[in-house]
Design an enzyme around this catalytic site. Structure first.
Site, PDB file in Angstrom:
ATOM      1  N   CYS A 157     -77.870 -57.723  38.780  1.00 47.67           N
ATOM      2  CA  CYS A 157     -77.752 -57.370  37.360  1.00 47.67           C
ATOM      3  C   CYS A 157     -79.089 -56.910  36.792  1.00 47.67           C
ATOM      4  CB  CYS A 157     -77.205 -58.551  36.563  1.00 47.67           C
ATOM      5  SG  CYS A 157     -78.157 -60.059  36.753  1.00 47.67           S
ATOM      6  N   LYS A 217     -63.816 -70.473  38.096  1.00 45.77           N
ATOM      7  CA  LYS A 217     -62.994 -69.390  38.659  1.00 45.77           C
ATOM      8  C   LYS A 217     -63.961 -68.437  39.364  1.00 45.77           C
ATOM      9  CE  LYS A 217     -61.482 -65.541  38.561  1.00 45.77           C
ATOM     10  NZ  LYS A 217     -61.711 -64.580  39.656  1.00 45.77           N
ATOM     11  N   GLU A 267     -73.137 -63.093  30.138  1.00 44.14           N
ATOM     12  CA  GLU A 267     -74.210 -62.443  30.899  1.00 44.14           C
ATOM     13  C   GLU A 267     -73.605 -61.206  31.539  1.00 44.14           C
ATOM     14  OE1 GLU A 267     -77.209 -63.267  30.751  1.00 44.14           O
ATOM     15  OE2 GLU A 267     -77.151 -65.324  30.022  1.00 44.14           O
ATOM     16  N   GLU A 304     -74.139 -48.272  34.958  1.00 38.61           N
ATOM     17  CA  GLU A 304     -74.561 -49.227  35.983  1.00 38.61           C
ATOM     18  C   GLU A 304     -73.864 -48.878  37.305  1.00 38.61           C
ATOM     19  OE1 GLU A 304     -73.107 -53.297  35.633  1.00 38.61           O
ATOM     20  OE2 GLU A 304     -75.087 -54.027  36.216  1.00 38.61           O
TER      21      GLU A 304
HETATM   22  P1  NDP Z   1     -66.292 -58.540  36.803  1.00 40.37           P
HETATM   23  O1  NDP Z   1     -66.478 -58.484  35.332  1.00 40.37           O
HETATM   24  O2  NDP Z   1     -65.339 -57.586  37.419  1.00 40.37           O
HETATM   25  O3  NDP Z   1     -65.780 -59.990  37.250  1.00 40.37           O
HETATM   26  C1  NDP Z   1     -66.495 -61.165  36.958  1.00 40.37           C
HETATM   27  C2  NDP Z   1     -65.530 -62.328  36.988  1.00 40.37           C
HETATM   28  O4  NDP Z   1     -64.588 -62.189  35.917  1.00 40.37           O
HETATM   29  C3  NDP Z   1     -64.685 -62.399  38.262  1.00 40.37           C
HETATM   30  O5  NDP Z   1     -64.454 -63.734  38.600  1.00 40.37           O
HETATM   31  C4  NDP Z   1     -63.426 -61.694  37.824  1.00 40.37           C
HETATM   32  O6  NDP Z   1     -62.312 -61.956  38.650  1.00 40.37           O
HETATM   33  C5  NDP Z   1     -63.262 -62.245  36.430  1.00 40.37           C
HETATM   34  N1  NDP Z   1     -62.386 -61.453  35.564  1.00 40.37           N
HETATM   35  C6  NDP Z   1     -62.012 -60.163  35.683  1.00 40.37           C
HETATM   36  N2  NDP Z   1     -61.184 -59.816  34.666  1.00 40.37           N
HETATM   37  C7  NDP Z   1     -61.025 -60.920  33.903  1.00 40.37           C
HETATM   38  C8  NDP Z   1     -60.282 -61.192  32.721  1.00 40.37           C
HETATM   39  N3  NDP Z   1     -59.542 -60.271  32.116  1.00 40.37           N
HETATM   40  N4  NDP Z   1     -60.355 -62.434  32.191  1.00 40.37           N
HETATM   41  C9  NDP Z   1     -61.120 -63.386  32.778  1.00 40.37           C
HETATM   42  N5  NDP Z   1     -61.827 -63.181  33.910  1.00 40.37           N
HETATM   43  C10 NDP Z   1     -61.789 -61.962  34.462  1.00 40.37           C
HETATM   44  O7  NDP Z   1     -67.724 -58.423  37.440  1.00 40.37           O
HETATM   45  P2  NDP Z   1     -68.090 -58.246  38.977  1.00 40.37           P
HETATM   46  O8  NDP Z   1     -67.544 -59.418  39.728  1.00 40.37           O
HETATM   47  O9  NDP Z   1     -67.709 -56.869  39.382  1.00 40.37           O
HETATM   48  O10 NDP Z   1     -69.678 -58.406  38.969  1.00 40.37           O
HETATM   49  C11 NDP Z   1     -70.548 -57.347  38.754  1.00 40.37           C
HETATM   50  C12 NDP Z   1     -71.016 -57.316  37.302  1.00 40.37           C
HETATM   51  O11 NDP Z   1     -71.619 -58.550  36.966  1.00 40.37           O
HETATM   52  C13 NDP Z   1     -72.071 -56.264  37.061  1.00 40.37           C
HETATM   53  O12 NDP Z   1     -71.798 -55.586  35.861  1.00 40.37           O
HETATM   54  C14 NDP Z   1     -73.347 -57.083  36.916  1.00 40.37           C
HETATM   55  O13 NDP Z   1     -74.347 -56.456  36.168  1.00 40.37           O
HETATM   56  C15 NDP Z   1     -72.834 -58.316  36.265  1.00 40.37           C
HETATM   57  N6  NDP Z   1     -73.770 -59.420  36.452  1.00 40.37           N
HETATM   58  C16 NDP Z   1     -74.511 -59.844  35.376  1.00 40.37           C
HETATM   59  C17 NDP Z   1     -75.460 -60.827  35.519  1.00 40.37           C
HETATM   60  C18 NDP Z   1     -76.243 -61.324  34.337  1.00 40.37           C
HETATM   61  O14 NDP Z   1     -76.774 -62.429  34.416  1.00 40.37           O
HETATM   62  N7  NDP Z   1     -76.350 -60.589  33.241  1.00 40.37           N
HETATM   63  C19 NDP Z   1     -75.728 -61.454  36.828  1.00 40.37           C
HETATM   64  C20 NDP Z   1     -74.895 -60.940  37.886  1.00 40.37           C
HETATM   65  C21 NDP Z   1     -73.956 -59.949  37.693  1.00 40.37           C
HETATM   66  P3  NDP Z   1     -62.055 -60.949  39.896  1.00 40.37           P
HETATM   67  O15 NDP Z   1     -63.103 -61.255  40.876  1.00 40.37           O
HETATM   68  O16 NDP Z   1     -60.680 -61.247  40.351  1.00 40.37           O
HETATM   69  O17 NDP Z   1     -62.155 -59.552  39.350  1.00 40.37           O
END
Ligand code: NDP
Length: 493
Positions: A288, A179, A254, A387
């Site tokens: 991240c 997804k 992550e 963040e």
């Molecule tokens: P989100 O948590 O908003 O979304 C991540 C994914 O989860 C998207 O595909 C999103 O869909 C989906 N999602 C959202 N809500 C749900 C739910 N209730 N159930 C299941 N899936 C869901 O993160 P971002 O896309 O905004 O990414 C940024 C974040 O990712 C930052 O906090 C960053 O630090 C973190 N990150 C961490 C990394 C690591 O390795 N630790 C690496 C890269 C980023 P949708 O797009 O529709 O919202």
């Protein structure tokens, strides 16, 4: 972008077929330079997730993939890497178009995606299982792929992060439902043709596009997917953990970060400044592991703040497809507004805005923000704690090692830390004291794919990378075999 090869529609990919949503629902996706809609994307719902999990289950239970020799799977993974390399420029151009990442950095991410598949192809053929022998008994471990893995990924470096989960899942023999993030579905739309060209059997690799709270949530709740590997925000991770509890899923989390870059006065300050700037401003600061809190020893604090400010002012912000650009456009207007709100908050909280904080002159409608440096930031400020995920860095002074460690740890997060000092003993002491899953000493974010990747505290649970990823996608089962005469206590004899 020269030749984006944009699809008008982006569909799901289920059981080897490009499909719309069962109910026909779509959502619009825009690119961040003009914020114009460029495609309609299938918006998956529970029924689409059902179909994808069914296809992945059938491929797992009756298809050839899990039963193949590791060498045969590794050959397919290497062909995926070949196909990615052959499309390297196209993937980078699509990623730049969709995410606003500077093209030179997007090229690096595409190359790393290919490397992820090569790395896990190598791992697949070197995997071995333990045996425990004694005169009476032999115990041997069977390592089995765990089944259908749900992979949920964010928008910041989509293609690379998708490959970072796909490669080990496929290497382990799992089948997958991906997804992708709703804001950046474009580069994932190349994966079906890459997988098919490499010989991945239908149903092994499936994509359901859609909104996280709908498609992502349905995948998390689905009883047919025993694993969820998630990268994204900490709050989303918490929601996923709650929903996944009902079916006791294996989870890899992550999550977010607010990582410190600690610069002691005895460091190689030129290198430390280069690394600190790269660490927070590369990938538009939407990273991240960004070193978004620079902690500087007070004796060099003023000079570091002015050097950081002068250099940040010269960072080239602009069209992400221009190879000279260092910071492109932030991914989405909603995210842009959020980052800008943190800039305003920092000013209100009393931090000193050294440079940046607004759209650079001469740039059009895109989500552009100049590299932004705040000095005199204190731990009580929200910009120190939260963040921001954009090109904004906070600089804070410290007086001694103990204070540096206390400041570094004064956050809910614990993903990465960067230490700059020429004192070897101090480097080891501070590395051990800093609460971070990954610490770099006198180095920027250089990764060896064998090493554990992940965070402590609110930055995550579990580790990706090397054996850690394989352990997640497989489970060990032990078989105990009697070697000699078996003496069993004779109950009821
Ligand atoms: P989100 O948590 O908003 O979304 C991540 C994914 O989860 C998207 O595909 C999103 O869909 C989906 N999602 C959202 N809500 C749900 C739910 N209730 N159930 C299941 N899936 C869901 O993160 P971002 O896309 O905004 O990414 C940024 C974040 O990712 C930052 O906090 C960053 O630090 C973190 N990150 C961490 C990394 C690591 O390795 N630790 C690496 C890269 C980023 P949708 O797009 O529709 O919202």
């Amino acid at each position: 972008m020269s030749n984006p090869m944009l699809p008008e529609k982006i569909l799901h990919y289920i059981g080897g077929k490009h499909l719309p949503s069962v109910d026909g629902a779509t959502f619009e996706v825009a690119e961040p330079v003009t914020n114009r809609v460029y495609a309609q994307v299938a918006a998956g719902g529970p029924e689409d997730v059902d179909r994808a999990v069914e296809a992945a289950t059938a491929a797992f239970e009756t298809g050839p993939w899990p039963a193949m020799t590791a060498r045969a799977r590794a050959r397919v993974l290497n062909r995926i890497a070949d196909a990615i390399e052959a499309r390297g420029e196209q993937i980078a151009a699509m990623e730049t178009f969709d995410t606003g990442l500077p093209v030179t950095q997007a090229r690096g991410q595409a190359a790393r995606a290919a490397e992820n598949f090569r790395f896990f192809a190598d791992m697949a053929v070197t995997l071995h299982e333990d045996a425990f022998s004694s005169p009476a008994q032999l115990g041997y471990v069977l390592r089995k792929p765990r089944g259908v893995a749900g992979l949920i990924t964010p928008w910041n470096t989509p293609f690379m992060l998708e490959s970072w989960k796909l490669a080990p899942a496929l290497a382990a023999g799992c089948t997958v439902v991906l997804k992708p993030a709703e804001w950046t579905p474009l580069s994932a739309s190349l994966l079906p043709e890459i997988m098919a060209e490499a010989g991945v059997p239908d149903g092994v690799f499936n994509i359901v596009h859609g909104i996280g709270e709908v498609a992502g949530a349905a995948l998390v709740m689905h009883p047919g997917a025993p694993l969820i590997s998630f990268t994204g925000e900490t709050t989303t991770g918490q929601t996923i953990m709650r929903s996944a509890a009902t079916s006791l899923k294996g989870l890899s989390m992550e999550l977010g970060g607010k990582s410190p870059c600690v610069i002691f006065a005895d460091a190689d300050l030129d290198l430390a400044v280069d690394s600190a700037l790269f660490g927070v401003f590369s990938l538009n600061g939407e990273r991240c592991t960004a070193g978004s809190r620079i902690l500087a020893e007070r004796t060099v604090y003023d000079s570091l703040v002015s050097r950081l400010g002068e250099r940040a002012e010269r960072i080239k912000v602009g069209d992400p497809s221009d190879p000279a650009t260092e910071i492109g456009a932030l991914v989405h207007p909603e995210h842009y507004d959020r980052v800008l709100s943190y800039v305003r908050l920092g000013v209100r909280e009393g931090a000193r805005l050294v440079t940046g904080g607004s759209r650079p002159a001469g740039l059009g409608a895109g989500n552009y923000l100049a590299a932004t440096v705040f000095a005199d930031v204190t731990p009580s400020m929200r910009i120190f704690q939260e963040e921001i995920f954009g090109p904004v860095v906070c600089v804070t002074p410290f007086d001694d090692e103990a204070e540096a460690v206390a400041l570094a740890n004064d956050t809910r997060y614990g993903l990465a830390a960067y230490l700059w000092t020429c004192d070897l003993r101090r480097a080891h002491r501070v590395a051990a004291a800093v609460e971070a899953g990954m610490t770099w000493v006198n180095s920027h974010n250089v990764r060896d794919l064998r090493t554990p990747f992940g965070g402590v505290k609110a930055s995550g649970l579990g580790r990706e990378g090397g054996q850690h990823s394989i352990d997640f996608y497989t489970e060990s089962r032990i078989v105990h075999v009697a070697l000699g005469d078996t003496h069993v206590p004779r109950f009821g004899a």
